[in-house]
Design an enzyme around this catalytic site. Structure first.
Site, PDB file in Angstrom:
ATOM      1  N   LEU A 148       0.830  -1.206   0.000  1.00 53.83           N
ATOM      2  CA  LEU A 148       0.000   0.000   0.000  1.00 53.83           C
ATOM      3  C   LEU A 148       0.861   1.252   0.000  1.00 53.83           C
ATOM      4  CD1 LEU A 148      -2.593  -1.041   2.714  1.00 53.83           C
ATOM      5  CD2 LEU A 148      -2.970  -0.968   0.260  1.00 53.83           C
ATOM      6  N   ASP A 149       0.567   2.139  -0.902  1.00 50.51           N
ATOM      7  CA  ASP A 149       1.155   3.479  -0.893  1.00 50.51           C
ATOM      8  C   ASP A 149       2.654   3.465  -0.633  1.00 50.51           C
ATOM      9  OD1 ASP A 149      -1.449   4.487  -1.293  1.00 50.51           O
ATOM     10  OD2 ASP A 149      -1.833   4.234   0.829  1.00 50.51           O
ATOM     11  N   ARG A 150       3.361   2.810  -1.494  1.00 49.08           N
ATOM     12  CA  ARG A 150       4.803   2.602  -1.358  1.00 49.08           C
ATOM     13  C   ARG A 150       5.557   3.873  -0.951  1.00 49.08           C
ATOM     14  NH1 ARG A 150       7.374  -0.924  -5.490  1.00 49.08           N
ATOM     15  NH2 ARG A 150       8.768  -1.865  -4.022  1.00 49.08           N
TER      16      ARG A 150
END
Length: 90
Positions: free
Chosen positions: A19-21
């Site tokens: 998620l949302d690197r």
């Protein structure tokens, strides 16, 4: 990360999604191969809803919803922090 988890939980564990690197870097792990396939399809088909909870210092002035893109910005002191991308423009 995955090597460490597999060493304690077994080889069936897999990373379903990151998620949302660029912000949180939270990983969604699956405990079985069937769960990995199902989660991967849900993320691919955009069937997953994400809700974020923020931690603040002090007491916010009011309740509300922040609806905007977040990302890493560089502070004047040279540190990276996560903020609304509109703050980087202002």
């Amino acid at each position: 990360l995955i090597s460490r988890v597999r060493s304690t939980r077994g080889d069936a564990v897999g990373v379903a999604h990151r998620l949302d690197r660029d912000t949180s870097g939270i990983c969604v792990l699956a405990k079985t191969k069937a769960a990995l396939r199902a989660l991967s399809i849900q993320f691919q088909d955009r069937q997953v809803n994400k809700t974020y909870v923020g931690a603040v210092a002090g007491v916010p002035a009011a309740e509300g919803v922040i609806d905007g893109a977040i990302g890493k910005i560089l502070t004047p002191e040279g540190y990276n922090r996560v903020a609304l991308l509109s703050e980087a423009e202002g």
